[in-house]
Design a protein around this motif. Structure first.
Motif, PDB file in Angstrom:
ATOM      1  N   GLY A   4       0.817  -1.200   0.000  1.00 28.77           N
ATOM      2  CA  GLY A   4       0.000   0.000   0.000  1.00 28.77           C
ATOM      3  C   GLY A   4       0.856   1.258   0.000  1.00 28.77           C
ATOM      4  O   GLY A   4       1.871   1.320   0.692  1.00 28.77           O
ATOM      5  N   ILE A 215      -9.509   3.152  -2.072  1.00 31.55           N
ATOM      6  CA  ILE A 215      -8.124   2.826  -2.397  1.00 31.55           C
ATOM      7  C   ILE A 215      -8.107   2.531  -3.894  1.00 31.55           C
ATOM      8  O   ILE A 215      -8.891   1.712  -4.370  1.00 31.55           O
ATOM      9  N   GLU A 217      -6.310   1.810  -7.846  1.00 31.15           N
ATOM     10  CA  GLU A 217      -5.273   1.052  -8.522  1.00 31.15           C
ATOM     11  C   GLU A 217      -4.825   1.816  -9.761  1.00 31.15           C
ATOM     12  O   GLU A 217      -5.658   2.187 -10.600  1.00 31.15           O
ATOM     13  N   SER A 231      -8.062   9.797  -4.620  1.00 24.96           N
ATOM     14  CA  SER A 231      -8.922   9.121  -3.646  1.00 24.96           C
ATOM     15  C   SER A 231      -9.762  10.114  -2.860  1.00 24.96           C
ATOM     16  O   SER A 231     -10.970   9.912  -2.675  1.00 24.96           O
ATOM     17  N   GLY A 260      -9.014   5.458   5.449  1.00 21.24           N
ATOM     18  CA  GLY A 260      -8.293   5.074   4.242  1.00 21.24           C
ATOM     19  C   GLY A 260      -6.968   4.412   4.551  1.00 21.24           C
ATOM     20  O   GLY A 260      -6.592   3.417   3.918  1.00 21.24           O
ATOM     21  N   ARG A 263      -7.584   0.863   5.747  1.00 20.48           N
ATOM     22  CA  ARG A 263      -7.910  -0.016   4.624  1.00 20.48           C
ATOM     23  C   ARG A 263      -6.652  -0.341   3.820  1.00 20.48           C
ATOM     24  O   ARG A 263      -6.438  -1.486   3.389  1.00 20.48           O
ATOM     25  N   LEU A 264      -5.805   0.662   3.611  1.00 20.52           N
ATOM     26  CA  LEU A 264      -4.559   0.451   2.872  1.00 20.52           C
ATOM     27  C   LEU A 264      -3.653  -0.533   3.604  1.00 20.52           C
ATOM     28  O   LEU A 264      -3.063  -1.438   2.993  1.00 20.52           O
ATOM     29  N   ARG A 267      -5.161  -4.082   3.256  1.00 21.49           N
ATOM     30  CA  ARG A 267      -5.057  -4.639   1.903  1.00 21.49           C
ATOM     31  C   ARG A 267      -3.615  -4.890   1.495  1.00 21.49           C
ATOM     32  O   ARG A 267      -3.320  -5.796   0.704  1.00 21.49           O
ATOM     33  N   GLY A 270      -2.324  -1.234  -3.447  1.00 20.12           N
ATOM     34  CA  GLY A 270      -3.129  -0.123  -3.913  1.00 20.12           C
ATOM     35  C   GLY A 270      -2.554   1.221  -3.488  1.00 20.12           C
ATOM     36  O   GLY A 270      -1.494   1.314  -2.851  1.00 20.12           O
ATOM     37  N   PHE A 272      -3.550   5.176  -1.925  1.00 13.72           N
ATOM     38  CA  PHE A 272      -4.439   6.120  -1.259  1.00 13.72           C
ATOM     39  C   PHE A 272      -3.933   7.507  -1.634  1.00 13.72           C
ATOM     40  O   PHE A 272      -2.916   7.966  -1.116  1.00 13.72           O
TER      41      PHE A 272
END
Length: 321
Positions: A4, A215, A217, A231, A260, A263-264, A267, A270, A272
């Protein structure tokens, strides 16, 4: 992307961001220079690189204020006062700083380049032309790109990324020919966008923190350019609604940033991508918001190994995949 990554991009424009408006927002324009330097110092303190998308005219040493050979025409440059530049900014014949400094910025560009953090300087076109408008011709867009590249090159800056004014993407077919490899694309719609209850939906999202920002790509478009979408605009939620929420809880945008980042982290891939203008941070309150956000990003980097990179850095990694 292997992990991330946070990207911060800035639309660095001084007066050019508003020159086609009926009137200039006095406080934001007058405070933009100080805000620019505040941000340079803040990023330096936390060792955070950012992508500074600079209006090309700010690179100039001087101009006549007319730009008669620009295909946009003299009316487009009606607010450009023309001036010469010295190391302290633009000056009047008596050597005193004046309002012409809203239109020139070599000293501010040098401030970006003068620290230890490896920032990216990108393009925000030459004079803040909206490429995505139907009446922006190919000729005008090409002139904006050509002049931006030339003005930056005179200061030893090679442009790779572009941020389109007002996020109106257009004339991408011209970018490769002028040396660009990537751009900031539009943010994905959030669940409330395009719905009849958009305003209450946005209020609920920011107030309750029930849904974090996307997030994104990076993708390679049909022109071989890497699109690094936005974002979250860091000043999209202000005014009375912000006041009401902060009175009961916390800064709603700060909460969105934290969601955010979480979440990054979870994950582990991706991007942010946060963005703002220097002229967003002219008040103490708005500077406090940015200071908290940048400090939070630095803490997630240090504690969880989240990356922080520039638009061109992310694009290079995507192109190498």
């Amino acid at each position: 992307m292997s992990r991330g990554t946070v990207v911060i991009s800035l639309d660095a424009e001084l007066g050019w961001g508003f020159h086609d408006h009926e009137s200039l927002p006095t406080e934001r324009v007058a405070g933009a220079r100080g805000a620019w330097r505040f941000l340079v110092d803040l990023f330096e303190e936390h060792e955070i690189p950012a992508t500074w998308a600079v209006v090309g005219h700010l690179f100039l040493a001087e101009c006549d204020g007319v730009h008669a050979d620009h295909p946009a025409g003299p009316e487009w440059f009606a607010r450009d006062p023309g001036a010469r530049y010295d190391a302290g900014g633009t000056v009047d014949p008596n050597g005193e700083p004046d309002s012409r400094s809203h239109w020139f910025g070599r000293d501010l560009i040098d401030a970006i380049r003068g620290g230890d953090v490896d920032h990216e300087i990108a393009s925000h076109t030459f004079s803040h032309v909206e490429f995505g408008k139907s009446d922006t011709s190919r000729e005008v867009a090409a002139a904006e790109l050509r002049r931006s590249v030339a003005a930056a090159a005179e200061r030893g800056v090679e442009l790779e990324s572009i941020v389109f004014p007002r996020n109106r993407v257009g004339h991408r077919a011209l970018l490769r020919d002028h040396g660009f490899s990537c751009y900031r694309g539009r943010a994905p719609n959030r669940w409330y966008d395009g719905r009849p209850l958009r305003r209450p939906g946005k209020l609920a999202t920011y107030a309750l923190g029930a849904a974090g920002p996307p997030i994104v790509e990076p993708t390679v478009d049909e022109y071989g350019l890497v699109n690094v979408p936005a974002s979250l605009y860091l000043y999209a939620f202000d005014g009375a609604a912000r006041d009401a929420i902060e009175a009961l809880s916390e800064d709603p945008v700060g909460r969105q940033v934290r969601l955010g980042l979480e979440r990054l982290r979870d994950r582990n891939r991706g991007v942010f991508h946060l963005w703002l203008h220097p002229n967003n941070v002219v008040t103490a309150r708005d500077r406090e918001r940015l200071a908290r956000i940048v400090s939070t990003i630095a803490s997630y980097r240090d504690e969880y190994g989240i990356g922080v990179d520039t638009v061109s850095g992310v694009a290079a990694a995507e192109g190498a995949r």
